[in-house]
Design a protein around this motif. Sequence first.
Motif, short mmCIF file in Angstrom:
data_model
loop_
_atom_site.label_atom_id
_atom_site.label_comp_id
_atom_site.label_asym_id
_atom_site.label_seq_id
_atom_site.Cartn_x
_atom_site.Cartn_y
_atom_site.Cartn_z
N ASP A 32 10.51 36.74 -76.44
CA ASP A 32 10.20 35.73 -75.43
C ASP A 32 9.90 34.35 -76.02
OD1 ASP A 32 10.44 37.63 -73.44
OD2 ASP A 32 8.33 38.20 -73.58
N PHE A 34 11.74 32.00 -77.47
CA PHE A 34 12.64 30.91 -77.10
C PHE A 34 12.50 30.55 -75.62
CE2 PHE A 34 14.71 32.62 -80.91
CZ PHE A 34 14.69 31.47 -81.68
N GLN A 35 12.22 31.51 -74.77
CA GLN A 35 12.01 31.23 -73.36
C GLN A 35 10.75 30.41 -73.15
OE1 GLN A 35 14.04 31.81 -70.86
NE2 GLN A 35 15.54 32.88 -72.11
N LYS A 36 9.69 30.73 -73.90
CA LYS A 36 8.42 30.03 -73.74
C LYS A 36 8.47 28.61 -74.28
CE LYS A 36 5.61 34.20 -73.89
NZ LYS A 36 4.63 34.97 -74.66
N GLN A 38 11.14 26.68 -74.61
CA GLN A 38 12.25 25.88 -74.11
C GLN A 38 11.77 24.69 -73.29
OE1 GLN A 38 14.91 28.04 -71.59
NE2 GLN A 38 16.53 26.55 -71.78
#
Length: 80
Positions: A32, A34-36, A38
């Motif tokens: 997670d 890269f999602q956080k 971004q």
Amino acid sequence: MFHLIRLIIWVAGLAVVAYFVLPYFGYELNIDYFQKTQAECRNRLSECQKILINKGVEGAKEQCLKQLSCVDPSLFIKKK
């Protein structure tokens, strides 16, 4: 062409093995990450864009150099 397919299969196989072996040695994949980060990276880059437009290249070099390193690959695999 055959060598390329063989390389892709080897890379995929190594990724699968690493996914299951890393927890054995006490590491975990932070999927997670890269999602956080971004949204944070987009905000930093938009600020740098505004600085670039207002102050030019020299102003952006001084103020945005630290902000462009918002993705840290060392946090992708972390020790438990």
